[in-house]
Write an enzyme that holds these catalytic residues in place. Structure first.
Site, PDB file in Angstrom:
ATOM      1  N   ARG A  49       0.752  -1.063   0.070  1.00  0.00           N
ATOM      2  CA  ARG A  49       0.052   0.110  -0.017  1.00  0.00           C
ATOM      3  C   ARG A  49       0.907   1.205  -0.029  1.00  0.00           C
ATOM      4  NH1 ARG A  49      -1.274   2.242   4.549  1.00  0.00           N
ATOM      5  NH2 ARG A  49      -1.736   0.415   5.541  1.00  0.00           N
ATOM      6  N   ASP A 174      -6.509  19.090 -14.275  1.00  0.00           N
ATOM      7  CA  ASP A 174      -6.842  17.772 -14.518  1.00  0.00           C
ATOM      8  C   ASP A 174      -6.479  17.736 -16.008  1.00  0.00           C
ATOM      9  OD1 ASP A 174      -8.381  15.430 -15.471  1.00  0.00           O
ATOM     10  OD2 ASP A 174      -9.880  15.615 -14.052  1.00  0.00           O
TER      11      ASP A 174
END
Length: 387
Positions: A49, A174
């Protein structure tokens, strides 16, 4: 030897780096945990992780293409949107976002405002002067989406970034629609770039993933900490598949943009079409900006056929376009923003953004352009009957 081109670097990312067996293609590291070198002495990786070799290779490749200090790979595009908002906004801070942004982004921003995490303000970033006027000392984070989804409005990244930094705000862009092949926001002043890697970076509609790239190492450390803490880092197999897709990004974008241009030629001359939104058109309000800021006009085309009934007639019978969410794959897709990507937006907000019931968004793939044009023309002819 001169510096290699971005296309070469994307193809060569991770190639011939396997020291164990000399594999040309880097292996997939699926182990969840890694042995410590010694007591209280972890190696580069200890738990997947927090860090994974396959994920690192992809993050480095995307960061290299975007010109950043490094990257973070997340489990989805929305995870890539969430992490910078939480990492970069102070509690109760103000987020200035596009009024016409992706519906999923708006839903997140709205939910965080309703729960008191931030104050949300919306602006039309295609109007540079108007947007800059909204950037005051109370704004902490400016969110850009350019070209926007689905109207393909273009933001002057350099001008907005300069104004944001002067006001003490950070800028996140973005870059999903453009990809680093077409546009590199960090070079224009943005602090962070995000992607839904599900889309063009992977390019084969078989992965859900996200990517975050920071301009500087200190901010990258904060973003990586938040991604690990939230548990939204990407998996090894998804990272491997996205890296494989990234190797053909330049080829796919080149063909997809050629297909977009062919489709636009059809749309602008067909009587069933009431509007075409594409930065490559000379009549697009930000055409000159797109020409200056981008290395192409992308492969998304949005158009309007006037009504939901005409939309239904058009999409029912298409053979080369799938009616589906998402975009950026090798296959061409058509979506209806009002009932799909932006369905979470209230009707009045959709209307203010210019999203109508007769609007369709095309994601052009890499098929033969003649087949795409013929298929879409037949659909437009069906729609014309209901005009």
């Amino acid at each position: 030897m001169s510096e290699q081109s971005p296309q070469t670097r994307a193809v060569r990312a991770g190639i011939n780096t396997d020291a164990a067996h000399g594999a040309v293609v880097p292996p997939i590291y699926v182990s969840t945990t890694y042995a410590f070198d010694a007591f209280d002495s972890p190696g580069q990786y200890d738990y997947s992780r927090a860090g994974n070799p396959t994920r690192t290779t992809l993050a480095d490749a995307v960061a290299d293409l975007e010109g950043g200090a490094g990257g973070v790979i997340t489990a989805s595009g929305m995870a890539a949107v969430t992490v910078p908002v939480l990492a970069l906004l102070p509690p109760g801070g103000t987020l200035l976002a596009p009024f016409d942004c992706y519906g999923g982004s708006w839903r997140l921003f709205d939910a965080l405002e309703r729960t008191g995490r931030l104050t949300l303000r919306l602006a039309d970033f295609s109007d540079a002067a108007g947007a800059i006027a909204e950037i005051g000392d109370d704004v902490d984070l400016v969110w850009l989406e350019t070209p926007s989804n689905p109207l393909l409005r273009v933001t002057d990244i350099a001008a907005v970034s300069t104004a944001a930094h002067a006001a003490g705000a950070l800028v996140v862009a973005d870059n999903t629609f453009a990809t680093p092949v077409v546009q590199r926001p960090l070079a224009l002043g943005a602090d962070v770039v995000v992607h839904s890697a599900t889309k063009y970076l992977n390019g084969h509609s078989d992965v859900v993933a996200g990517a975050i790239v920071a301009a500087d190492a200190e901010r990258l450390t904060s973003l990586a900490w938040w991604a690990n803490t939230l548990g939204v880092t990407g998996g090894a197999l998804d990272s491997y598949l996205t890296l494989r897709g990234l190797r053909t990004l330049h080829l796919r974008m080149a063909q997809a943009q050629r297909n977009a241009a062919a489709v636009v030629d059809l749309l602008v001359g067909h009587p069933a079409v009431t509007a075409v939104h594409y930065p490559g058109l000379a009549g697009h309000p930000q055409h000159q900006l797109a020409t200056r800021q981008q290395d192409g006009f992308g492969a998304i085309v949005t158009f309007d056929v006037g009504s939901a009934a005409a939309v239904r007639a058009l999409v029912e019978g298409l053979a080369c376009f799938c009616l589906a969410e998402s975009l950026g794959g090798v296959e061409s897709l058509v979506s209806h923003p009002a009932t799909m990507t932006h369905a979470s937006m209230p009707e009045d907000i959709r209307a203010a953004a210019g999203i109508t019931d007769g609007m369709l968004r095309l994601s052009l793939g890499v098929e033969d352009p003649a087949d795409l044009v013929a298929d879409l023309k037949a659909g437009l002819d069906r729609a014309l009957v209901l005009r």
